[in-house]
Design an enzyme around this catalytic site. Structure first.
Site, PDB file in Angstrom:
ATOM      1  N   SER A  38      40.933  36.055  33.264  1.00  0.00           N
ATOM      2  CA  SER A  38      39.980  36.226  33.552  1.00  0.00           C
ATOM      3  C   SER A  38      39.592  36.897  35.125  1.00  0.00           C
ATOM      4  O   SER A  38      38.491  37.440  34.696  1.00  0.00           O
ATOM      5  CB  SER A  38      39.402  35.057  34.561  1.00  0.00           C
ATOM      6  N   LYS A  93      39.548  34.980  41.949  1.00  0.00           N
ATOM      7  CA  LYS A  93      38.628  35.487  41.779  1.00  0.00           C
ATOM      8  C   LYS A  93      38.030  36.962  42.473  1.00  0.00           C
ATOM      9  O   LYS A  93      38.817  37.003  43.708  1.00  0.00           O
ATOM     10  CB  LYS A  93      37.246  34.913  41.341  1.00  0.00           C
TER      11      LYS A  93
END
Length: 197
Positions: A38, A93
């Site tokens: 991701s 993230k």
């Protein structure tokens, strides 16, 4: 006797080393391994990185008490935090917006407070298809105001990331630290021995 004092010295040194290791691991730096794609191509599957836990405020070992940090997470920081839907899992993230800012995504382009946010250097889109807001939040989301003590986060692999577009904001007070160095990378191939961290 000489042997007793030497044994005591070794024991004290060992105890000190263990205490120092525990303090550093719980309060200053911790190692993490990237399990998914991701954050590609900024962070790759198999990257081992160190996370600065001191910058946002360390947690007192064995408690939920968080000490003051040097600063709060800022847009652009790559942060580690417990996954809101399952706190036993750590997610990594990029912080895109902080409390009070207005975020929207239009046709894969991110806007914060009405201004276009340039994609990070190694970020990528892997799908040219635009998903409408009715079909899902991947390419068209918001606008929404980031709440108090909350963060809006996204993966750098924008078309293949489970992030704030799908499950909401991150509680700023749960952030564990900021990723600051990749110290080793191993892309596991089929047939390689399993490497757990």
């Amino acid at each position: 006797t000489r042997q007793k004092s030497l044994m005591r010295e070794y024991t004290e040194t060992l105890v000190f080393a263990v205490l120092l290791f525990v303090i550093i691991k719980t309060d200053v730096v911790q190692a993490f391994r990237i399990p998914s794609g991701s954050m590609e191509d900024t962070l790759l599957v198999g990257d081992f990185l160190l996370v600065n836990k001191f910058i946002y405020g360390p947690v007192v070992p064995g408690t939920d008490i968080k000490l003051p940090g040097i600063r709060d997470p800022q847009p652009g920081d790559v942060i580690v935090f417990p996954y809101p839907s399952d706190p036993s899992k750590d997610f990594i993230k990029r912080c895109v917006a902080i409390e009070g800012q207005v975020v929207k995504v239009r046709d894969k382009v991110v806007y914060v407070d009405g201004k276009r946010v340039e994609d990070p250097v190694y970020s990528k889109h892997t799908d040219t298809f635009i998903v409408s807001a009715k079909q899902g939040p991947r390419d068209n989301w918001g606008p929404k105001v980031v709440g108090q003590d909350e963060l809006f986060v996204m993966g750098d692999n924008r078309d293949s990331s489970s992030d704030s577009r799908f499950w909401g904001f991150v509680d700023k007070n749960t952030v564990k630290g900021q990723a600051f160095i990749i110290y080793w990378s191993w892309g596991q191939q089929s047939g390689d021995p399993r490497l757990d961290w």
